[in-house]
Enzyme design. Structure first.
Site, PDB file in Angstrom:
ATOM      1  N   ASP A 155       0.899  -1.111  -0.126  1.00  0.00           N
ATOM      2  CA  ASP A 155       0.004  -0.080   0.068  1.00  0.00           C
ATOM      3  C   ASP A 155       0.822   1.372   0.035  1.00  0.00           C
ATOM      4  O   ASP A 155       2.296   1.322  -0.152  1.00  0.00           O
ATOM      5  CB  ASP A 155      -0.988   0.023   0.999  1.00  0.00           C
ATOM      6  N   ASP A 176       3.059   2.920   8.551  1.00  0.00           N
ATOM      7  CA  ASP A 176       3.587   1.896   7.832  1.00  0.00           C
ATOM      8  C   ASP A 176       4.056   0.826   8.711  1.00  0.00           C
ATOM      9  O   ASP A 176       4.065  -0.263   8.348  1.00  0.00           O
ATOM     10  CB  ASP A 176       4.672   2.393   6.987  1.00  0.00           C
ATOM     11  N   ASP A 179       1.521  -2.368   9.081  1.00  0.00           N
ATOM     12  CA  ASP A 179       1.815  -3.451   7.946  1.00  0.00           C
ATOM     13  C   ASP A 179       2.834  -4.302   7.861  1.00  0.00           C
ATOM     14  O   ASP A 179       3.234  -5.382   7.073  1.00  0.00           O
ATOM     15  CB  ASP A 179       2.047  -2.565   6.486  1.00  0.00           C
ATOM     16  N   ASN A 375      -3.678  -2.694 -20.136  1.00  0.00           N
ATOM     17  CA  ASN A 375      -2.958  -1.445 -20.258  1.00  0.00           C
ATOM     18  C   ASN A 375      -3.603  -0.557 -21.430  1.00  0.00           C
ATOM     19  O   ASN A 375      -2.927  -0.211 -22.653  1.00  0.00           O
ATOM     20  CB  ASN A 375      -1.470  -1.831 -20.813  1.00  0.00           C
ATOM     21  N   PHE A 409      -9.397  -8.811 -16.851  1.00  0.00           N
ATOM     22  CA  PHE A 409      -9.919  -9.464 -15.882  1.00  0.00           C
ATOM     23  C   PHE A 409     -11.539  -9.881 -15.880  1.00  0.00           C
ATOM     24  O   PHE A 409     -12.043 -10.336 -14.726  1.00  0.00           O
ATOM     25  CB  PHE A 409      -9.414  -8.936 -14.497  1.00  0.00           C
ATOM     26  N   CYS A 645     -19.128  -6.164 -16.949  1.00  0.00           N
ATOM     27  CA  CYS A 645     -17.825  -5.748 -17.682  1.00  0.00           C
ATOM     28  C   CYS A 645     -17.348  -4.257 -17.443  1.00  0.00           C
ATOM     29  O   CYS A 645     -16.449  -3.902 -17.303  1.00  0.00           O
ATOM     30  CB  CYS A 645     -17.833  -5.951 -19.256  1.00  0.00           C
TER      31      CYS A 645
END
Length: 663
Positions: A155, A176, A179, A375, A409, A645
């Site tokens: 993250d 941080d 994590d 992309n 995906f 979609c």
């Protein structure tokens, strides 16, 4: 642990040794003994445990004041229960005796300095670091398993940074630390001992690119946390302060499991005596970690946030569709996030761009978006807009010639939890579309497939989706939650169910009722015309065979019965040998709890109602589901996609803890 240590005694001078609390040291009582000695007696000061290891078949244990025979089958072992307060404050004496003598022929003295050294992590998976007497190096799956867990720190907790936290070799924010997994080094003993010995933290070379370790010095400033292990840094000499008995470290995960990484890493601490050449390692303690896998969430998990894009095309904006999504999320009590056109660059297929999942350790969990390699217009959205505090990011790049449609995906889904032939999949199984076995067609990129498989907790199933023009599994299947014992149903697109429905309506006298009734930009097709269209019949016979092949795979790999499957009426047509939806593909819906956003099929109107909508409602509403039909024809269907979609849903994580399963 270090290899077996042997301390050699001497008759001429006392022997000095360091003994780690709880670790046995073997004492050589045979190498230097008085001439004529054949027995010995041992005594130890308080705090020292002395015991003999011997062959019971050859050595008889002495009773009362009797002495131990000086036999090679009898060895002495010592250990200490606490750390020393001063150097050499534990003592062991060995007295040697002859055949008939009560007076010792000679004595050896061993002075011990006890030191408490251990590396501790959350092996019990409670979210707390506790002292462990068990195996800290090995990692075991299952409810009775053990072993610590690392989160990949993917993250971005600091808004001033443009990159994930793991890209920095320094701490970007105190948040941080949450994590990372805490690790405690116990180092209790006389300060003088640590003045003459080294504590060295190590990471194997093969693991060094997988983890970083930060040393904490108790302050609230970022400068109080220094990286001590990681890429390019394999060892660290611990800087222990006088009187310091515990030093805290934070361990950061850097890479997810993948084809070249099983997910296991180890760290160790060694007590080293630098007074000899070469240096001697007196003791080593090792701990193991497993990197938390990336986990997908199925439609049966409650929705938390729905994403959709605002776009503009030749038909205008999709504002009405956005209004329908707003209504749907309001009903489902789900947050709605609209991606503006300036960020999506008119790319509406947000499901194809990314997949939401999460990672979890006993002390922390956060969502992680998996960015697909497609992309296109949305390519920057996951990284620039979703990556943030407690929201991670992962992607996999693929080599030239680049991605195919199957790398999007919409071609990635996951089943609800299932049991297959006694094997439990408590987090479900990943579903991906591929070519027909041995056909040499399109496939999802190996880099993505390898990543999904390497997570281990949602064993992937490959389906046949290459028969479709776009080639995505969400074009012919979805899952919906139900309130019965099964908990879900698999919905499959069904040409045969659609043709059967149309035949029934024809026989009831509604043959002239038309598909696409009410659409301005599409020619109507009556039921009679569709049933008489040989090309349409042939195309759907082919589509049904492809879906039936997948049906059998899904039944076998997910342990499903026919009663677990609902056939949703749907027709397809072939274009250049690949199938496309003839009317809006109803299984390509968005599932928000019991509310289903279903593409409006524009089916034949009979008695004022769309017969396709009516049929779907009759199949799903008895299961406790609410069907909301939404017009996506111009904005999505004509561009070879539907509601699923064009939307994406972040869902609640499973309550089940992944480490309690056995892959």
């Amino acid at each position: 642990m270090a290899p077996k240590r042997v301390v050699q005694l001497s008759l001429k001078m006392p022997t000095h040794a360091v003994c780690v609390v709880g670790v046995e040291a073997h004492v050589d009582i045979h190498s230097d003994v008085p001439k004529g000695a054949n027995s010995f007696r041992v005594s130890g000061s308080s705090g020292v445990e002395v015991f003999m290891v011997y062959n019971r078949t050859r050595v008889k244990e002495p009773i009362g004041k009797a002495r131990w025979p000086l036999d090679t089958d009898a060895d002495m072992v010592v250990s200490v229960g606490t750390a020393s307060k001063e150097l050499k404050d534990f003592k062991v004496r060995v007295s040697y005796f002859g055949e008939q003598e009560d007076q010792a022929l000679g004595r050896s003295v061993l002075y011990l300095t006890g030191v408490d050294i251990s590396l501790e992590v959350d092996t019990g998976r409670t979210g707390k670091v506790k002292r462990s007497q068990g195996d800290k190096k090995t990692w075991r799956w299952g409810p009775e398993g053990y072993g610590a867990i690392l989160l990949v720190n993917c993250d971005r907790d600091n808004h001033r940074s443009a990159e994930p936290d793991l890209t920095h070799s320094w701490l970007m924010s105190l948040a941080d630390l949450q994590d990372m997994s805490p690790m405690l080094l116990s180092c209790n003993g006389p300060d003088k001992l640590f003045d003459s010995h080294k504590l060295v933290l190590n990471v194997p070379f093969s693991d060094s690119k997988r983890v970083r370790v930060f040393c904490a010095r108790g302050g609230n400033s970022l400068s109080d946390y220094k990286q001590v292990l990681g890429p390019q840094c394999l060892s660290y000499e611990v800087e222990r302060q006088p009187g310091e008995q515990e030093i805290k470290f934070y361990v950061e995960g850097l890479t997810f499991p993948d084809a070249d990484f099983l997910g296991l890493v180890s760290l160790s601490v060694s007590l080293v005596d630098p007074g000899t050449l070469p240096e001697v390692t007196l003791f080593t303690d090792t701990v193991g970690f497993r990197m938390a896998p990336w986990i997908m969430t199925p439609n049966t998990q409650p929705p938390e946030e729905l994403y959709v894009c605002r776009v503009m095309d030749t038909h205008g904006s999709n504002e009405k569709f956005l209004e329908d999504m707003s209504y749907l999320t309001l009903k489902a009590n789900c947050k709605l996030t609209i991606c503006p056109q300036v960020e999506n660059r008119n790319d509406r297929w947000i499901q194809d761009e990314m997949e939401f999942g999460y990672i979890e350790a006993p002390h922390k969990s956060f969502p992680v978006v998996f960015d697909s390699p497609r992309n296109r217009g949305l390519k920057d959205f996951p990284y620039k807009r979703i990556l943030g505090p407690d929201f991670g990011y992962v992607t996999r790049e693929i080599p030239l010639p680049g991605p195919s449609s199957l790398d999007s995906f919409g071609n990635l889904d996951v089943s609800p939890p299932v049991t297959v032939g006694g094997t439990e999949y408590p987090l479900g199984r990943i579903l991906i579309g591929s070519s027909f076995p041995k056909s040499g067609g399109r496939q999802m990129a190996r880099a993505v497939r390898n990543f999904l498989k390497a997570q281990q907790v949602q064993a992937p199933v490959e389906l046949y989706s290459d028969w479709l023009s776009v080639g995505h599994v969400d074009e012919f299947l979805t899952f919906v939650p139900t309130s019965d014992q099964k908990g879900f149903r698999l919905l499959l697109a069904s040409p045969s169910a659609c043709l059967k429905l149309f035949q029934e309506k024809k026989e009831e006298g509604y043959g002239e009722a038309a598909q696409f009734d009410g659409l301005k930009h599409q020619a109507k097709r009556s039921i009679n015309e569709m049933l008489a269209d040989r090309h349409l019949q042939r195309d759907n016979l082919h589509a049904q065979k492809c879906i039936d092949w997948n049906r059998n795979v899904l039944k076998r790999e997910l342990g499903l019965a026919e009663s677990d499957i609902v056939d949703i009426p749907q027709l397809f047509f072939l274009k250049n040998f690949y199938a496309e939806a003839f009317f809006p593909d109803m299984v390509n819906m968005v599932v928000l709890g019991k509310y289903l956003g279903i593409p409006k099929p524009y089916g034949p109107i009979i008695n004022g109602r769309c017969c396709l909508e009516e049929k779907v409602q009759s199949l799903l509403e008895p299961l406790g589901l609410h069907c909301i039909f939404i017009d996506d024809y111009l904005s999505y269907h004509e561009l070879q996609g539907e509601i699923h979609c064009g939307t994406n849903v972040r869902r609640k994580p499973f309550p089940f803890k992944w480490w309690n399963m056995v892959p």
